[in-house]
Design an enzyme around this catalytic site. Sequence first.
Site, PDB file in Angstrom:
ATOM      1  N   ASN A   1       0.850  -1.192   0.000  1.00 46.89           N
ATOM      2  CA  ASN A   1       0.000   0.000   0.000  1.00 46.89           C
ATOM      3  C   ASN A   1       0.886   1.242   0.000  1.00 46.89           C
ATOM      4  O   ASN A   1       1.350   1.687   1.043  1.00 46.89           O
ATOM      5  CB  ASN A   1      -0.910  -0.025   1.231  1.00 46.89           C
ATOM      6  CG  ASN A   1      -1.976   1.058   1.174  1.00 46.89           C
ATOM      7  OD1 ASN A   1      -2.003   1.861   0.241  1.00 46.89           O
ATOM      8  ND2 ASN A   1      -2.863   1.068   2.153  1.00 46.89           N
TER       9      ASN A   1
ATOM     10  N   ASN B   1      -5.723   6.604  -1.237  1.00 43.51           N
ATOM     11  CA  ASN B   1      -6.606   6.084  -2.292  1.00 43.51           C
ATOM     12  C   ASN B   1      -7.281   4.763  -1.877  1.00 43.51           C
ATOM     13  O   ASN B   1      -7.916   4.112  -2.699  1.00 43.51           O
ATOM     14  CB  ASN B   1      -5.836   5.909  -3.608  1.00 43.51           C
ATOM     15  CG  ASN B   1      -4.725   4.863  -3.504  1.00 43.51           C
ATOM     16  OD1 ASN B   1      -4.677   4.085  -2.544  1.00 43.51           O
ATOM     17  ND2 ASN B   1      -3.849   4.825  -4.494  1.00 43.51           N
ATOM     18  N   ASP B   2      -7.151   4.383  -0.608  1.00 42.99           N
ATOM     19  CA  ASP B   2      -7.750   3.107  -0.187  1.00 42.99           C
ATOM     20  C   ASP B   2      -9.267   3.122  -0.395  1.00 42.99           C
ATOM     21  O   ASP B   2      -9.851   2.122  -0.821  1.00 42.99           O
ATOM     22  CB  ASP B   2      -7.430   2.811   1.280  1.00 42.99           C
ATOM     23  CG  ASP B   2      -5.936   2.540   1.505  1.00 42.99           C
ATOM     24  OD1 ASP B   2      -5.181   2.601   0.516  1.00 42.99           O
ATOM     25  OD2 ASP B   2      -5.551   2.284   2.657  1.00 42.99           O
TER      26      ASP B   2
ATOM     27  N   GLY C   1      -6.014  -2.303   0.011  1.00 47.05           N
ATOM     28  CA  GLY C   1      -5.381  -0.996  -0.165  1.00 47.05           C
ATOM     29  C   GLY C   1      -4.092  -0.965  -0.962  1.00 47.05           C
ATOM     30  O   GLY C   1      -3.523   0.097  -1.202  1.00 47.05           O
TER      31      GLY C   1
ATOM     32  N   ASP D   1      -1.584  -0.850  -4.109  1.00 46.63           N
ATOM     33  CA  ASP D   1      -1.773   0.013  -5.282  1.00 46.63           C
ATOM     34  C   ASP D   1      -0.516   0.060  -6.159  1.00 46.63           C
ATOM     35  O   ASP D   1       0.494  -0.600  -5.859  1.00 46.63           O
ATOM     36  CB  ASP D   1      -2.179   1.428  -4.841  1.00 46.63           C
ATOM     37  CG  ASP D   1      -1.327   1.937  -3.679  1.00 46.63           C
ATOM     38  OD1 ASP D   1      -0.110   1.664  -3.697  1.00 46.63           O
ATOM     39  OD2 ASP D   1      -1.879   2.580  -2.766  1.00 46.63           O
TER      40      ASP D   1
ATOM     41  N   ASP E   1      -6.380 -14.144 -19.496  1.00 50.36           N
ATOM     42  CA  ASP E   1      -7.152 -14.958 -18.558  1.00 50.36           C
ATOM     43  C   ASP E   1      -8.031 -15.967 -19.309  1.00 50.36           C
ATOM     44  O   ASP E   1      -8.366 -15.765 -20.473  1.00 50.36           O
ATOM     45  CB  ASP E   1      -8.045 -13.977 -17.776  1.00 50.36           C
ATOM     46  CG  ASP E   1      -8.737 -14.606 -16.591  1.00 50.36           C
ATOM     47  OD1 ASP E   1      -8.049 -15.234 -15.781  1.00 50.36           O
ATOM     48  OD2 ASP E   1      -9.967 -14.452 -16.470  1.00 50.36           O
TER      49      ASP E   1
ATOM     50  N   GLU F   1      -3.840 -18.476 -20.238  1.00 50.11           N
ATOM     51  CA  GLU F   1      -4.181 -19.358 -19.113  1.00 50.11           C
ATOM     52  C   GLU F   1      -5.039 -20.509 -19.658  1.00 50.11           C
ATOM     53  O   GLU F   1      -6.262 -20.413 -19.715  1.00 50.11           O
ATOM     54  CB  GLU F   1      -4.949 -18.596 -18.030  1.00 50.11           C
ATOM     55  CG  GLU F   1      -5.210 -19.462 -16.800  1.00 50.11           C
ATOM     56  CD  GLU F   1      -6.432 -19.034 -15.982  1.00 50.11           C
ATOM     57  OE1 GLU F   1      -6.539 -19.454 -14.838  1.00 50.11           O
ATOM     58  OE2 GLU F   1      -7.286 -18.285 -16.500  1.00 50.11           O
TER      59      GLU F   1
HETATM   60 CA    CA Z   1      -3.747   2.387  -1.311  1.00 50.28          CA
END
Ligand code: CA
Length: 618
Positions: free
Chosen positions: A140, A145-146, A165, A167, A332, A361
């Site tokens: 984090n 920005n959480d 959180g 980033d 994916d 994948e």
């Molecule tokens: Ca964050």
Amino acid sequence: MSGVRFFIIALVITLAIQVQAKKTRVDRIDPPGWWTGMRNPDLQLMVYGKDIAETTPDISYNGVTLKKVIKMENPNYLFLNLTISPETKPGNFEIYFKKGKKIVDAYTYVLSSRNKDPELHQGFDGSDVIYLLMPDRFANGDNENDDVKGMLEEANRKNSLSRHGGDIKGISDHLDYLENLGVTALWINPLLENNMSEQSYHGYAITDCYKVDPRFGTNEDYKQLVKDAHKKGLKIIMDMVANHCGTGYYWNDDLPAKDWYNQWPEFTRTNYRGIVQSDPNASNADYDKMVKGWFDVTMADLNQHNPYVAEFIIQNTIWWIEYLGLDGIRQDTYPYPYKDFMATWMQRILEEYPDFNVVGEVWLNYPSLVAYWLDNESNNDGYRSYLTNVFDFPLMYALNKAFNEEDGWDRGTLALYETLAQDFLYSNPMNLVVFTDNHDGDRFYTKMQEDIRKFKLGMAFIMTVRGIPQIYYGGELLMTGSEHEGHGYIRKDFPGGWPGDKVNAFTQEGFSGEQLDAFNYTRRLLNWRKTNEAVQFGEFTHYIPESGVYVYFRHTDDEAVMVLLNNSEKEQKVDLSRYSINLKGYKGGKSVLTRAIFDNLDYLTVPAKSPMIVELVK
Ligand code: CA
């Protein structure tokens, strides 16, 4: 244009827009910008706005031609087919939306110059070690920005399935750590917006294909991360999803066309049976469920047989490659979309970026099933995927078994031997991404029954076998977690990524003795791997395991590495005469792990349940 004239025109446009503002306006255009100098001159813009189909778009820019305007059954969408001729200069132009002669809205479209730096978009290969990390769980870097206003889910570290959180800043702050560890490429789980009410942390329910989730940062932050990583010699592999999107996508409540998604009378889940895509005996019912069923209630199945969906996905991919300067893509759920579409998608990428790599994948258990998807011209049904790389799931399963069993006629390291003996199925086995674990299964150390000897054997194997190795964040410090406890437990926070963490992996502070041992071992192995061409690109020759020891070589004309994996509980004195063909021309060796020097190649003594990697010396 004179200033006065410009002012009058601007005033007229502004007034015209104001008059019509409540009725018709452009909410967004995708892609939001494009480039000059692309090999494919065509561009299809998807315009979204209330009753936008009642307007007539108009473009006036040298080199840009509006070839066709396509209306959908939903009047809130327009598709504009443009061509951008090779001599077009970069710059901005207005797209006017008119009713009669009246301009009801205008959108400034930006054409940038394509980045022709030959260092970019070079893909990945056997010289790389890929480090997979989940951005919400790595570090984090910015707790501001959480939680972001307007986003549905808030951070809660106490819940293993909530956002924690992490980033982009958390990644860029720790590039030194990754460089020092010895990895050369980062596969980062999806960073794009997932504005979903729960479990939005993993990133696979994308709600805006052109926007980084604000809880991770901005598009600019992602771009800067790629630049910073490149300065350290680290490549970036973007995780993408062509099969589905999050049901929180703006179009979910206002579909451009009824067949934008694969629709069922009631919610129908995919059967997750990728095998049907290559099965000549499969029933249509199973096929339909596999390809058209939804991956989850929150993940809508995109219908790539709608040509506008197909073009949207292809252009979106090219947009990110060009915008970020990507080195590779991890795609994916590869067997879940229509396979003809995926082949077209791959061809379009390679048309613009011939040296680019995409790893799919293809989560299937047998080499034959995986080989079907790795580009080759020999599938009996004529299918050609153009896919450059696939994950080696069969080898991962063999690895799970090998060191947890004592060797025997059909046990232990024979699982590795037998899997690799099937390399004849692959067009090029060097293009397989070999891995210890990933974000969808038990952590490697857990699979090795928390026995550091098995961990070391497994790491030595993955770093020296043919292919491109990939490890999972925290593996280097023996993070544990079992998928049966829930996905949150295999995606725990990286220690040291959050203020107040008692253990800090970035400084090794608070590490147990075994963690420090594992970390130093991994670092030594990876940094050595960077320097040895034989282990990166050399031929692979292996010998049937005997007395609990699996021996193989990686060799080029100039160098060779001998690997001995002692899977027995006894020290083994290995008579090297059996390997004389591969030892020819070499008179000694150097142990990569212990730095011991061997001045003859008669016998080597390998401690119980241990690897030995020997750089041969002429
Ligand atoms: Ca964050």
